[in-house]
Design a protein around this motif. Sequence first.
Motif, PDB file in Angstrom:
ATOM      1  N   ILE A 196       2.182   6.534  -6.847  1.00 38.87           N
ATOM      2  CA  ILE A 196       1.109   7.263  -7.541  1.00 38.87           C
ATOM      3  C   ILE A 196       1.101   8.732  -7.136  1.00 38.87           C
ATOM      4  N   LEU A 197       1.181   8.979  -5.816  1.00 35.94           N
ATOM      5  CA  LEU A 197       1.114  10.374  -5.380  1.00 35.94           C
ATOM      6  C   LEU A 197       2.339  11.147  -5.850  1.00 35.94           C
ATOM      7  N   THR A 214       0.827  -1.207   0.000  1.00 40.82           N
ATOM      8  CA  THR A 214       0.000   0.000   0.000  1.00 40.82           C
ATOM      9  C   THR A 214       0.861   1.256   0.000  1.00 40.82           C
ATOM     10  N   PHE A 215       1.881   1.246   0.863  1.00 45.02           N
ATOM     11  CA  PHE A 215       2.698   2.441   0.976  1.00 45.02           C
ATOM     12  C   PHE A 215       3.456   2.706  -0.316  1.00 45.02           C
ATOM     13  N   ILE A 216       3.952   1.630  -0.932  1.00 45.10           N
ATOM     14  CA  ILE A 216       4.693   1.822  -2.188  1.00 45.10           C
ATOM     15  C   ILE A 216       3.751   2.334  -3.274  1.00 45.10           C
ATOM     16  N   ILE A 217       2.545   1.744  -3.345  1.00 43.18           N
ATOM     17  CA  ILE A 217       1.581   2.219  -4.350  1.00 43.18           C
ATOM     18  C   ILE A 217       1.271   3.699  -4.131  1.00 43.18           C
ATOM     19  N   LEU A 218       1.009   4.037  -2.860  1.00 38.55           N
ATOM     20  CA  LEU A 218       0.701   5.431  -2.553  1.00 38.55           C
ATOM     21  C   LEU A 218       1.844   6.347  -2.936  1.00 38.55           C
ATOM     22  N   LEU A 219       3.037   5.922  -2.542  1.00 37.20           N
ATOM     23  CA  LEU A 219       4.217   6.750  -2.791  1.00 37.20           C
ATOM     24  C   LEU A 219       4.397   6.963  -4.291  1.00 37.20           C
TER      25      LEU A 219
END
Lengths: 164, 356, 69
Positions: free
Chosen positions: A24-25, A17-22
């Motif tokens: 994409i954001l 989740t954190f990698i995806i968030l990082l």
Amino acid sequence: MELLTPSPGLVFWTSLTFIILLVILRKYAWPSILRALKVREETISFALEDAKRANEEVEMMEQQRKKIKEEARKERDLILKEARRMKSEILAEAQDTARAETQRMLEKAGRDIEKQRKDAMLEIRNTIGQLSVEIAEKILKEELSGEDKHKKVINSYLSEINFN
Amino acid sequence: MKKELLIFFLLLSGITAQASAVDPGKEEPMDAFGLIMEHISDSHQWHVIDYTNRRGYPVHINVPLPVILWHNNSLWFYTSGDFYHGNHPLPLGDDYVILRDEHFFITGQEGVLKTDEAGNIINASPLDFSITKNVASMLMSMALLLLIFLSAGKAYARYGMAPPKGFRGVLEPIILFVRDDVARSQISKDKADKFVPFLLTLFFFIWINNMIGIVPFFPGGSNLSGNISFTATLAVFSFLVINVFAVKDYWKHIFLAPGMPFLIRFLLVPLEFIGILTKPFALMVRLFANITAGHIIILSLISIIFIIKSIYIAPVSILLSLVMFMLELLVAVLQAYIFTLLTALFIGMSTTKSEH
Amino acid sequence: MEAISFTAVGLGLIVLGAGIGIGKIGQAALEAMSRQPEMSSKIQTVMIVAAALIEGVSLFAIVVAWLVD
């Protein structure tokens, strides 16, 4: 104890989740947000800078105006002073000239008078001489006796007619 | 205003009292510790509400969540409802699997669990990659964050110059705070902006999960940011960022301790080396302990009502827990801030060239 | 029973120490802020960092106490 044991499943999902968030954001959200904030900040600071510069310009112009005014005043004073000085100078010169002219005229008058006096004296002398001669003729004609007496009379006449 | 609040709480306690009065006898002693533990630990279903229906049957409403197990080099998918309804084991390839106290164990067909003398189950466990309550709540937080920041990003790209309106007006001071007072004040000027996206993501991720954890009803209430796995993972990310971007001087400072006498160097180097690990460890424990402690305190205050079984304690207990909720709102943002600030501080320490 | 009470005493000591430490930090920060109000934001940041470090150590100790127990 249960609480302090990490479970691999949650670790995996958190990482994902954190990698995806990082990713994409970082790609789609933060750059545009941060850029917009930066651009706005720069615009504001530029505007402030501009305003400050304009203000300074106005200040400078005001100062220049003051300086020019001051200069004009000084020049006026100078001119007035000069004029006053020139006036007094001209006056003094005129007075001098007048005095010199008077002097000259007086001298001329003196000279004329002297000359006329001398002429008159000369004429008088001539006239006296003639007169003397005429007198002498007359006397000679009338009285040829007593020459000494006559001579005395002539001399007394002559001394009487001393013009000086 | 205060009077109205008081009346509200009295009414609320009246409702609670009525509900407990309707409840017929046969009450077991309340297990506050078990209840609290159940609330702060992870589970494979999402508990919504329990009530007693008109016919007197207790009704439990739970949202079943997908179960994903890794066993014998393949993934197995189930829904958690199958494990909770009936206690029979489900087939997992050649073996069978059973759920006991939120843990999966591999058993035979009969579902017999072997225990040692101390009563611990010694059956093997498959690797559990299930979407548990915490994972579901985390995915929800991810969706929320993406929704908020992608729309904000789009809005900024379009109306960046205009003063912020609506939700952007709330976000902007926080973003600026993280950028200016966290990143730029801790990390040297030329490098700070490189870490701002990471710090922002970290801050908002922790914060939103803290906030979801405070919400006391259904799509909230998970104790995700008070879970050691979550905080440990984030601490590992901090650790990686701190050490991957470290400059040569930082390593030299740790392993050579320049300008120190030999003996002190002998002591200092191991200490500094341990320091590399204790920094993220402290980050992990701090977030975990603060959030968990907050949840435990609020749950304990609510439990007091049911332990003492008196309606007169309810207003006191609810007022106290309200105060705790307020405090938790502060702690939620404070802990996100401290986690981010300390990460920034450590990044700053590791990326600055030393003067000596 | 004895072991549990020892842990409890240890936890109490940890909390005592952390409380005194953070209290002293708060005191010093307040004094500094009242002396130099224009520096308050900087002092606040440093105060929070220092308090967080003390908190970290005490939490570390609490976890160790928990594990030993």
